[in-house]
Every structure is written in structure tokens, then in C-alpha cells.
Enzyme design. Sequence first.
Site, PDB file in Angstrom:
ATOM      1  N   ARG A   1       0.835  -1.217   0.000  1.00 15.07           N
ATOM      2  CA  ARG A   1       0.000   0.000   0.000  1.00 15.07           C
ATOM      3  C   ARG A   1       0.867   1.263   0.000  1.00 15.07           C
ATOM      4  O   ARG A   1       0.477   2.285   0.569  1.00 15.07           O
ATOM      5  CB  ARG A   1      -0.981   0.025   1.178  1.00 15.07           C
ATOM      6  CG  ARG A   1      -1.823  -1.237   1.326  1.00 15.07           C
ATOM      7  CD  ARG A   1      -2.566  -1.590   0.061  1.00 15.07           C
ATOM      8  NE  ARG A   1      -3.295  -2.848   0.188  1.00 15.07           N
ATOM      9  CZ  ARG A   1      -3.878  -3.454  -0.848  1.00 15.07           C
ATOM     10  NH1 ARG A   1      -3.800  -2.947  -2.062  1.00 15.07           N
ATOM     11  NH2 ARG A   1      -4.521  -4.584  -0.686  1.00 15.07           N
TER      12      ARG A   1
ATOM     13  N   ASN B   1       2.430  -7.365   8.090  1.00 13.66           N
ATOM     14  CA  ASN B   1       2.532  -8.715   7.531  1.00 13.66           C
ATOM     15  C   ASN B   1       4.024  -9.037   7.537  1.00 13.66           C
ATOM     16  O   ASN B   1       4.728  -8.850   6.566  1.00 13.66           O
ATOM     17  CB  ASN B   1       1.968  -8.769   6.118  1.00 13.66           C
ATOM     18  CG  ASN B   1       0.464  -8.525   6.117  1.00 13.66           C
ATOM     19  OD1 ASN B   1      -0.254  -9.012   6.986  1.00 13.66           O
ATOM     20  ND2 ASN B   1      -0.012  -7.750   5.150  1.00 13.66           N
TER      21      ASN B   1
ATOM     22  N   GLU C   1      -6.038 -12.072   8.585  1.00 16.89           N
ATOM     23  CA  GLU C   1      -5.716 -12.199   7.158  1.00 16.89           C
ATOM     24  C   GLU C   1      -4.564 -13.173   6.900  1.00 16.89           C
ATOM     25  O   GLU C   1      -3.638 -12.887   6.146  1.00 16.89           O
ATOM     26  CB  GLU C   1      -5.394 -10.814   6.565  1.00 16.89           C
ATOM     27  CG  GLU C   1      -6.568  -9.859   6.662  1.00 16.89           C
ATOM     28  CD  GLU C   1      -6.306  -8.495   6.015  1.00 16.89           C
ATOM     29  OE1 GLU C   1      -7.228  -7.959   5.396  1.00 16.89           O
ATOM     30  OE2 GLU C   1      -5.178  -7.994   6.133  1.00 16.89           O
TER      31      GLU C   1
ATOM     32  N   ARG D   1      -2.440  -5.615  17.392  1.00 18.81           N
ATOM     33  CA  ARG D   1      -3.470  -5.065  16.514  1.00 18.81           C
ATOM     34  C   ARG D   1      -4.822  -5.742  16.700  1.00 18.81           C
ATOM     35  O   ARG D   1      -4.894  -6.964  16.866  1.00 18.81           O
ATOM     36  CB  ARG D   1      -3.063  -5.184  15.040  1.00 18.81           C
ATOM     37  CG  ARG D   1      -1.967  -4.219  14.670  1.00 18.81           C
ATOM     38  CD  ARG D   1      -1.541  -4.445  13.248  1.00 18.81           C
ATOM     39  NE  ARG D   1      -2.166  -3.558  12.289  1.00 18.81           N
ATOM     40  CZ  ARG D   1      -2.784  -3.943  11.188  1.00 18.81           C
ATOM     41  NH1 ARG D   1      -2.947  -5.223  10.908  1.00 18.81           N
ATOM     42  NH2 ARG D   1      -3.273  -3.063  10.348  1.00 18.81           N
TER      43      ARG D   1
ATOM     44  N   LYS E   1      -7.826   0.242  14.284  1.00 16.00           N
ATOM     45  CA  LYS E   1      -8.036   1.168  13.173  1.00 16.00           C
ATOM     46  C   LYS E   1      -9.157   2.142  13.527  1.00 16.00           C
ATOM     47  O   LYS E   1     -10.071   1.793  14.278  1.00 16.00           O
ATOM     48  CB  LYS E   1      -8.390   0.405  11.894  1.00 16.00           C
ATOM     49  CG  LYS E   1      -7.226  -0.425  11.352  1.00 16.00           C
ATOM     50  CD  LYS E   1      -7.533  -1.064  10.001  1.00 16.00           C
ATOM     51  CE  LYS E   1      -6.340  -1.916   9.558  1.00 16.00           C
ATOM     52  NZ  LYS E   1      -6.490  -2.472   8.197  1.00 16.00           N
TER      53      LYS E   1
ATOM     54  N   ASP F   1     -12.134  -0.804   7.457  1.00 18.28           N
ATOM     55  CA  ASP F   1     -10.744  -0.795   6.993  1.00 18.28           C
ATOM     56  C   ASP F   1     -10.395   0.481   6.231  1.00 18.28           C
ATOM     57  O   ASP F   1     -10.272   0.443   5.009  1.00 18.28           O
ATOM     58  CB  ASP F   1     -10.500  -2.015   6.099  1.00 18.28           C
ATOM     59  CG  ASP F   1      -9.035  -2.161   5.731  1.00 18.28           C
ATOM     60  OD1 ASP F   1      -8.192  -1.493   6.361  1.00 18.28           O
ATOM     61  OD2 ASP F   1      -8.730  -2.947   4.823  1.00 18.28           O
TER      62      ASP F   1
ATOM     63  N   GLU G   1      -4.679   4.370   0.637  1.00 19.21           N
ATOM     64  CA  GLU G   1      -5.066   3.125  -0.021  1.00 19.21           C
ATOM     65  C   GLU G   1      -6.424   3.230  -0.704  1.00 19.21           C
ATOM     66  O   GLU G   1      -6.587   2.799  -1.838  1.00 19.21           O
ATOM     67  CB  GLU G   1      -5.089   1.983   1.008  1.00 19.21           C
ATOM     68  CG  GLU G   1      -5.533   0.644   0.430  1.00 19.21           C
ATOM     69  CD  GLU G   1      -5.500  -0.477   1.463  1.00 19.21           C
ATOM     70  OE1 GLU G   1      -5.061  -0.237   2.607  1.00 19.21           O
ATOM     71  OE2 GLU G   1      -5.909  -1.603   1.110  1.00 19.21           O
TER      72      GLU G   1
ATOM     73  N   TRP H   1     -15.012  -9.896   1.382  1.00 14.72           N
ATOM     74  CA  TRP H   1     -14.114  -9.125   0.524  1.00 14.72           C
ATOM     75  C   TRP H   1     -14.877  -8.544  -0.683  1.00 14.72           C
ATOM     76  O   TRP H   1     -14.326  -7.791  -1.463  1.00 14.72           O
ATOM     77  CB  TRP H   1     -12.936  -9.990   0.039  1.00 14.72           C
ATOM     78  CG  TRP H   1     -11.894 -10.230   1.103  1.00 14.72           C
ATOM     79  CD1 TRP H   1     -11.851  -9.662   2.344  1.00 14.72           C
ATOM     80  CD2 TRP H   1     -10.737 -11.090   1.025  1.00 14.72           C
ATOM     81  NE1 TRP H   1     -10.752 -10.101   3.036  1.00 14.72           N
ATOM     82  CE2 TRP H   1     -10.052 -10.987   2.264  1.00 14.72           C
ATOM     83  CE3 TRP H   1     -10.223 -11.931   0.033  1.00 14.72           C
ATOM     84  CZ2 TRP H   1      -8.879 -11.694   2.538  1.00 14.72           C
ATOM     85  CZ3 TRP H   1      -9.048 -12.642   0.302  1.00 14.72           C
ATOM     86  CH2 TRP H   1      -8.388 -12.527   1.544  1.00 14.72           C
TER      87      TRP H   1
END
Lengths: 721, 721
Positions: free
Chosen positions: B184, B226, B307, B340, B376, B381, B409, B563
Site C-alpha cells: 500500500r 505482515n 488475514e 493489533r 483502526k 478498513d 489506499e 471481501w
Amino acid sequence: MRCFLPILFAAVLMSPSHYAEDGYALWLRYPRLAPDSTSPGADECPRFTIILATPTGQETPTLALAQAELETALRHLYGQPPLVRLEAVDTDSLPYALRANDTKAREGFLIAPFTTSPQNNTSSSPVLRIAAASDTGILYGVFALLRQLQLSDQPFSNIAITSVPSIAHRLLNHWDNLDGFVERGYAGNSLWRWEELPDELDPRYRDYARAMASLGLNGTVLNNVNADARILTTEYLLKVAALADLFRAYGLRVYLSARFSAPIEIGELHTGDPLATEVAAWWRAKAAEIYALIPDFGGFLVKANSEGQPGPHDYGRSHAEGANMLAEALAPHGGIVIWRAFVYSPDNKTDRVKQAYNEFLPLDGNFAPNVVLQIKNGPLDFMPREPFSPLFGAMRQTPLAAELQITQEYLGQQHQVAFLAPMWKEFLTSETYTQGPGSTVAKVIDGTLNGHPLSLISGVANTGSDRNWTGHPLAQANWYAYGRLAWDHTLTSGKIAHEWAQLTFRNARSFDPETVETIEKLLLGSRETVVNYSMPLGLHHIMATAHHYGPGPWVDNLHRDDWNPTYYHRADEQGLGFDRTATGSNALSQYAPELQTLWGNPDTCPPEFLLWFHHLPWDYRLSTGHTLWDKLCLSYQQGVEEAQAMLSTWEKLAGKVDTERFTDVRQRLARQVTDAITWRDSCLLYFQTFSKRPFPAGVEPPPHSLSYYQSLRPESTPGNP
Amino acid sequence: MRCFLPILFAAVLMSPSHYAEDGYALWLRYPRLAPDSTSPGADECPRFTIILATPTGQETPTLALAQAELETALRHLYGQPPLVRLEAVDTDSLPYALRANDTKAREGFLIAPFTTSPQNNTSSSPVLRIAAASDTGILYGVFALLRQLQLSDQPFSNIAITSVPSIAHRLLNHWDNLDGFVERGYAGNSLWRWEELPDELDPRYRDYARAMASLGLNGTVLNNVNADARILTTEYLLKVAALADLFRAYGLRVYLSARFSAPIEIGELHTGDPLATEVAAWWRAKAAEIYALIPDFGGFLVKANSEGQPGPHDYGRSHAEGANMLAEALAPHGGIVIWRAFVYSPDNKTDRVKQAYNEFLPLDGNFAPNVVLQIKNGPLDFMPREPFSPLFGAMRQTPLAAELQITQEYLGQQHQVAFLAPMWKEFLTSETYTQGPGSTVAKVIDGTLNGHPLSLISGVANTGSDRNWTGHPLAQANWYAYGRLAWDHTLTSGKIAHEWAQLTFRNARSFDPETVETIEKLLLGSRETVVNYSMPLGLHHIMATAHHYGPGPWVDNLHRDDWNPTYYHRADEQGLGFDRTATGSNALSQYAPELQTLWGNPDTCPPEFLLWFHHLPWDYRLSTGHTLWDKLCLSYQQGVEEAQAMLSTWEKLAGKVDTERFTDVRQRLARQVTDAITWRDSCLLYFQTFSKRPFPAGVEPPPHSLSYYQSLRPESTPGNP
């Protein structure tokens, strides 16, 4: 309690970097030449008139660029710009070299003092005239004038240059993928921001084109030879056209790498067979589409049937049949096909260095006139040292182009200094003996030896998105050297190193000719240093797998024999080296008889090619009196010591070179020393398992065992596909 | 024939870019303030003494930086630097806010005119004193002073500021992979050149740290959430330590994203179970190793069981058990765990926006004191607009950090202007009602509402290797705004926009307050414009797959329901929107009763959240009098018109903003208009297949059919993993 303390000014710690030497300006820095020095230009400049003279005398975008460059540069150099005027010139009054009806002559230029005729001379100011048969020639002349002024501090009135390029097509090949990755790129990502094009034009595109023009480079292949067919879709062609539109005024033409199977991948055909009517028609239509968007499109570069790329062999056709089909599509528009000769087959058990010759020589005479065969300098693959490819001597009916690698895939990448001009000069001045002595490779490439009007040279670019373009600050010298040699292959390495160092490091405030000389000498020895600590005496291809950085002489597990270092060095208990004489692969037979005689005998073979052509016993005695084993050890040791000397030489420049570039280079030279030691220790310990001999005096014993070096996994490097 | 032609000076065409505004200097340009203007500093500066006063009065690397920044900046601003001195200050004499024994107080500073006592006053020069309980506080004070001078042109003697950060840990999160790719990221590659570290230190590292310090940001998570476990190997820790050593003087601490399964991947364990003794021991040893190399290491950021990332659930353990095990390893060294809360399960059929709440609320009270939960801003998201995550209201026994996304993003990436301060302020000032009115999210995050000493805010960085750091020149404003809000969340968006525009575009030669005001206004409306043309009225997650750029409301083929855009907008013949009231998923129940009442009724629900909480009929009538369908169409149309207005507003700045940035922004705004039209036409044609209603007056009819828009495949964008 209160205390007053002086604070050391921490300017080194924290000088805001937007005022710093970040390397972006390359050799086009135009520092103010010391105003109170002997620089004669400072007085003269404002009094001079510079005339730009072309056949039409009309303003064009290219002439606007030339004028702006002159104005900006001279204002920076001398504080004041001269008067600049356009003028028409009668072509017949130009020197013969500029009058011929070919690309080279059209891109040449004349710079000379000029006396205006009384009727037009409205003032008494002296005049310097740059004349050319084309606007691009004028732009090249402007850059030459500016270079000359910075190099010699001579009066304007002393400057007289006539210059014409040696080679017509002078290209950079970018191995850039469409996703921004640069294969074998060590300076960041691609310069081309495909995702933003055609709407958003990075200002850097202009600075790139300007740098290219400053060297006289007139072509750029935008994408990787391992090509993605999508570059030929309309969507991408619009992006390419945006770049071409921008580059045009700089005399820079765009070329594309074409994927041979594109008619299948982006067309709707089921075959790419070059003899199939629909395939030829598809390419004709594609060419027409390209030229409608980009009228001065240069042509296609093709890597076919090489390392997995598709090609005419997939349909039982020859390279000539493949190339000619594309050539026919481009011919009506004036485009050319640049067909690569870098082929070697996974199934072919012949010595890899013989294969391209075997494949292409039989096709000599079969290529269309707008095809040029692009051959890497050596028969293997951009090693630190190789003999020239025998095709340059043998293939006389086909225009042959040289492919040089500017990016240092096998010469230390962005971490090490390796100034490549000496390597390229070694190649260009190589004797092929095709028409007796003087039949140099350079004369093959420039078309004069075999009388080909089409001439071309390609350099695999070392540029990327790094602010200083090339990662290593001194690697800019390789881009520079390539451009200068492409323009004039008779220039010496020393002259080029001097030019670059002076243009790049000269600084009015701290200028010191010794600094330039020091940098010049450091550059000149650097490639031989890399050879010495990595692959001396004709050793080749003994680097680590995939990333090609650092040593891997022990590697023998790759699925293709001819990718393994052991295939190339052939070390055993008897000795070392690849026998390429008649008792071995006889690759030697591909060269002229003179070279076979010279290179075929280890006693007359130059030491730098010894293990390229011969497998020799460990106790073979060289003309220096050393045994092969001792000489090998001493060569590696010498390489390490030379690397150490480069570092200490550089460290003496503290305070003489700006802090930013000084520090950057110092850090990299320190790593180069570490890397050189790793090369030496790894290779010597490994070869010692065969030679079973001690290290001679003067060679430092490695501090670790062989298995330690074998376990090293260098950090994943960029540029590795 | 000879003709004399004047040549237009083509400075725009070809100004050598090393003299150009390339954006590298960010808001730290320090332009010369017009010397003949009313700027009082120009007279005062050389007469003033600036005292930097800390408890010890000793020179340190941080104070050297502070001094150098002052000296360089004031010399550029006024032509001459003032005298700068170090001095010791009695801590008890500092204002109360700077005396408390916590990080916030220690990083605060006081700037005030000061009268020296007669015995020490060797000259009559006036004195400005910057005092702080720590050297970092002084550095922050220096940057605040320099900012103030450039903003207000007030006399030195008028400046009096006491400032303490709202939040203790103010972090940037870099989603940077070890190979240089930035997930991103839309501004080039990673700033961290792992391959060169630790030997080669890019000068840019210092400029990064300096920019961070100028905003008061004091932490940086170097790698992607990640995470690649290799970052925790000794080899990489040495590289991390080299950066930490360099950042330390700037008050910037390094954190790392830790992969939960690291003990398996880089250790030799067969489990990562947080309750297994050997796992805890491995992490304790790893923490000890890290702190031996980096004594001020900040801690671990962990994305677990989210994820596809590994986590404690893999062993049947809770998030608290996983976090606490790591916290225990870090606690002896003073490190923290940032855990997170961004979790949602592929198997869980619950409305995705409810899942994090359901997962974490039961764990409230179970976390170790050095764990902070990073949430967040919204429950989904980083959409262009979301309500705040209900966890901020509900979870009172755990320190809660906000994770904001600076990189755009979902808001046009590097192509579109979207100034995010208004979005973040909307979030920060949201009422949770936990303790009645005034219980804002900001007070939860700064720790005051629930009495937590540990407070933290994270921003997902929009920085990269692009020369101007952020790709879009105006996106620098988002880095700036994040930093300023992290320091002081009470600042208004307008104030921040004004500061940034003035610092970034002020230029002595062409300064014009109207230019700054124009840029400021353009920024302030830009995020709402993006909302309008992409996801108005509470629509969310209807972007195209994977790259998240451009519209994809029709997408329904992804293997996870949650998604797919169709999961979120739920368009059907009846109407549009996601019913999250009691008749639907009842995500609304996770909020305070006051909000349930307000948001639960479509007639009182603010229009911006309407389709977030309600599925409404196409002819539902809003308070504006429009039907839902008409309002939807008009919102998209308004977005397009606003985008067009941004472009024409910007074009009026020609000649007032430097050519480089003017052109760059103009190109991007032109693309933004095109993109806005594509959003509008795609979404309206698609939703029209359900609404079956005509477009209301004033909405331009799309020139293409829906299938045309569905067939568009935007160029592959960067940042897409």
C-alpha cells in the site's frame, strides 16, 4: 548554577540535504568557475555572441533546448550569459564530414570562432559559431562546448571542434519490467512510471533525455529484453508515445523489446510462426499502429529462443526467418530490428561459448538490410574479462552491433567501483585479423570494416530511480564512458576518466586538480582490481547463483550444466582452467589463425586469458617464474591490496570532495574491501582442495574454513529476477 | 541567405532540475524571508541570543542537532544566525506541565523571552530561551520556534509557547517488506535499503529522522505488519541497530513488527504456542539480544490471526495470552507490545465490522500493563468515511491506540488529493458517550478518559523512495497533519492546512498570502470530494479488487464473502445499504445508547452514515427533500464538480507556485477529474440496474455502457501485494 558552553557547529551532522550534493546533476553541474581565477571565459563570456547555425535557421524545440542549456549553463559557469542567435547556414559551406547524407554526418557539429561579414556585423563582439546539418547536431555541439569550457579553461576564441559520431545508432537498453522492477538493476526501480503515464509526466524524464543528449546517445530501448508482450498493446503504446513525444526534441528515439509470441498473447492468433501469413500481417498492422503514434519510432529489440524466451525455433524457423519477418513490418516506416545473438541451448552439450557462433554464422547473408545482430562483447556473458566474441571477426555480411553491460552485474553491482572504459576499450581495440592487422572490433561495429551503412551500439543501462541515478556515485562514470565511447570509440579511457572526474567533482570553492587526478587514477585501475580479486587469469563464471554477487566456485547443483561454475573452471587434482584448444572444446578455432596461434599456446597466451583457453597443471610455470597455483594466489592477494589502496586513496580526499559523496563512496569502498577479502578467501580455500598446495608468502591465510564461506548467504540483492 | 531570429528563452522547458523545487525539503525549506519586508526577525535575529536550557546544560548529540538546525535555518531565513548557547536549568523552575515524571512532560518544551541576571549578562542582547526537561524536548522546541517564525513573522520577543504532547508514543508504521516493496505504498520503494545496511548509510535516513523530529514523532515501526520473521535474525538486527543508532539523537525510537511464528521460522522450535515454556524462553532471549544491540528499542507491533498471519489462535490461545507472553519478554527492558485489533475471520458469518469488538471486548482487563491494543479508526478498513470503531467506547481497562492510515489506499493513492486531517479530526472528536458528553475518542487514545498512563497513536506511512517522499506533492500534508495531530489532537484541520501550505509553498521571491490560502482551502475540501465521487452517504468497500483503486461495486466473485463489494452495499430492487440496526446485523448495538438512538433512526442518522447503518428504499426521502436515488446521483455529481473545481482552482496558481510542483500537481488533478468521472459513471450505471430510475437533472449521463466500465482494467498499481 549556570554554565556557558560553546557548542560545536554540527554542520556535518545536520546540513539540510536539499542544499547537498546529491548526485542528481551528474556531469551537468555547471559549478561557478572561480571568478578571480585565470578562467578566460569569465571575461569573454558576456562579450561573445554564440551563433547556432542550421540549414533553415528556424527556431525548433531542439534549438530552444540548445539555447536554454547554453544560457543556463554559462550563467552558472561565468555569472553572465553570452548573446545567443540563430542563423541559417549554407550546407555546402559545412566541412565534408558534416555534409554526407547519413545519420552520422547529420548528427555531427562544428564549433569554431567566426568572423561575421561586415554588412551583418552590427557590433564588434567576437563570435563563436556552432554549425550542423541538423538541430540535434547543434544540441550535441552545445554540450560539447560546455564540456570543453569546463575542462580546459581556454578562451572561447581557442575552441575549434569538428566531431561526428563513430556509430549511427547509440542506444541504452533498459532491462526494465513493466512493474517497475529492473532486472540486474542496482539503482532502485525503473525510471518509467508506467502506471502514471501517459497523464503524469515525471520531471525526471526530461533530465534523463538531457543527460542522454549531453553524451550524444540517440536511442533508448525502454523495456527488458525478457519482454512482456503488453508493451505492444494500445494502452501501453500510448504511454510509450508520451515518452517519445518528450524525448524527441533531445534527439532521442524510442525502441521497444518485442516478445516474439506477442501475436498470441496480446493478439488473438494461435501461432507466432514467422512464416504464417496472419502472423506477418499482425506485425505489419502493429508496426503501422506504432508509427501512427510515434513517427520516429526506432524499432524492435528481440531476445528470441534464449533462456526460455519464445522465438522462431518454436516453429522450426531460423533466427533469420524470424528477424526478417519483423524487419519487413518495420521497413516501410524506416524502423530496424535488433536481433540478439545471445543464445545457448539447454540441450546442446557443446561448450556454451561456441554456440552463438555455430548458430548464427551459417545465417550470414540471410538477414534483411534493416536487421542488425546485437552481440555481447564476449562469447559468454559480461564477465569481468572475456576475449571478444568470435562472431565479430567471422560474420561479415551482417551489420554487427555490440551489446555492452553498463550495469555491473558481475562486477560488484552498486557496492563496488569498477570503471568499465578500460574493459570496453580492450574489447573495441581487439584485433579480429579479418582483413589483417588493424581489423579491430571497433571497425566492425562502426560499419567501416565490412562496409555496412547500418551501425549500432547498445549499453545495458545502470540507471534507476535512485536520486543519483546509478546507486554508486562513481558508477555514473560508466554511463558517461559508454556514451562517450559510443560517440567516439577512439577516445582513451584516461581521457574519459579525466573528463568525468573533472565535470563531476570540480567545485569552485574547493577545486584542486590533484583531487580530480586522484579520482581519475582510482577509476582507471578499478576494473583490473575487480578482476584480480574475483576472476583472475581468465577464470570466469565462478560467482554465486542467481544474484551473481560474490563467489561461488563450488556451485555444481544447478539443473543446467552450463550454469554451474564447476563447468567453467574445471578444477581437479591435475590443474585448473577450461581447455578450449584443439585438445578440448576447440572454441579457439572460431577465431582467426593469428589468434589461434597466439592464444593456443599457453606460453604465448596473455596471462589474462590463460585459464579461459587452457587447463593447466597447478605447477605450470608462467613467464613471471611463478607456478600457476602461486600466481593464482598472488593475483587474488593483489586484488585485495588494490581494493585496500582504493579505500586509503579515497580517504585522503576528506575535505576535498563534498561530504555527501565523500561519505557515500567511503562506505562503499569499505564494503568493497570486505567483499574482496571474501572473494579471495573463498576461491583460494576452494581451489586449494584440488591443488593441495600451501599459500605462497605474502598471501594472508583466511581466518575461516571453506565451509564457513560456503555457508555465507549474502543478503538478497536487488536486480535478481 | 542569413536571418537573425530572437529565441524564446525556454527556461520552463529546460531548467536543470538540480536547482528545482523537487519537494525533498518538505516543510523544512527555510526560504529567505523577504529582507525588505516587515519581517521583524530580520532585524532582531543577529542581535538575539538563544539559550537552550536543559537540566544538565551539557552538550549531547541531540543538542548538537538542535543547535545546527537553528543555525542553518536562521541563516537561511534571515541571512545571519543568532548567538546560541547551552545552559543548565533548575528543573523546579520549569512550568508544572514539563516537570511531571512521564514521557509526555519530558518531551515538552517552553519557549519564552528571558532576562539574564545582571552578573551573567555580558552583553545587552535580548535572549530567547528554549527550556525542557530533556534534550529531545529542546529539539522539538527548536522546530516549533522555526515553524512559528515562518508562520507569523512576529518579533522574537513576542514568542512564548509551552507545549506538551497529547500522546506519549507517536509512531509511524511502515508497511515495508524486506525486499524493498511497500505494501500500500505509492511513493516508490522502501526508504530502508536493507541490502546496504549496516555498512552503507543512505544520507536520507538522517533527513527522515529530522522530518520526524520536526513533527515531534518519536517512534518508527520499520517493517510491514505482515511481517517477515527474518527481521528478528541477528543479521537483520545489526542492520536495525545501525538505523537506531542514527535515529537516537533525533529522539526517534525503533520498533519492529514481529511475526508470531518466528520461533519456528528463524528459531529451531516446532511450536509458537505462547504458553509453551520454550517459546516464552525463545522470545525472552530474543528480547535480550535486541536490547543488547538497541538499548532504547521501542517494542513489537503484532498482527496476529488476521488475514492469514499466524497467532495464538493457532494453538487455541487467546490474543491476550499471545500478547502477554511477548509483553513479559519485553517488560524487563521497558519495551511495549502493540497488538493489533484488526481481525475478522473467514469462517465467521457475523457482519465483519462486528468481529473485532466481539473478539476483544471479552479480553478487556486481561492484558499486561505494557500491552496497548492498536485499533483502526473505523471498524472496517480505512474507508473514505466510517464511524469510529466501537471498541474505543467499550474497552476501558486496556490502553487503546488509534491506527490511522496516512497512505491513501482507498482515497486515490498517489494520484488524488485527499487531505486527511478533517477525517482524523472527525474521528478524534467523535463522542463515545462512555462517561457522558465529552467522552471523545481523542480522550480515550490520550489515556485521560480511562486513566491509562500508556498512550499511543500510529500512522501507516505514506513515505517512500520518491524524491518528494510521498509521490503526490500535496500528500506531504498528510504526513505533516498526522504528526501535528499526534502531538496535539486539539489542533484544527484549518490550522494544520494553513501551517503546511505556508511552510511548504512560501517563497520570498513570489510570496503571496492568497496562494497559501487557496492551497489551504483546496486541501480542506478534498477528502469530502473523494467521499462524494466514490462512496457517498455511508457507502463503503465498493472499490475494485486487490489494488483498491477505482470503482468495483459489481464485484461478487471473491472467495471470501466479506471481501466482496456486494456484501457491503447490498443493492437490490428495493433499495441500498447495509442494515446494521436491530433488524439487521445490529452492529449498532456495539455503540453507546445515545448513538444507537441517533444512528438507529434513518431520519436522525447523519446522511454521511446513512447507508452504513441502513438499507433504505430507492425512494426514501431525505431531509433535503431528495429521494435516496436522486441524492445518491447528486452526491456523485457533486464530487465530480468539486474535483473539476480543484483543478481550475489550481490552474489559477500558475506562476505563483514554482513550475515543478505546479505542473506535477496539475497533472495529477487532471487525472483525478478523469477518475472521479469514472467513479460516478460506474457506480451510477451499476446501481441504476437496481433502482431502474432515471438520473435527476444536473447529473451528466455517462457516455458508455456499464459493461464498458466493468471491462476497464486499471493499470496495475504499485503497493498491491
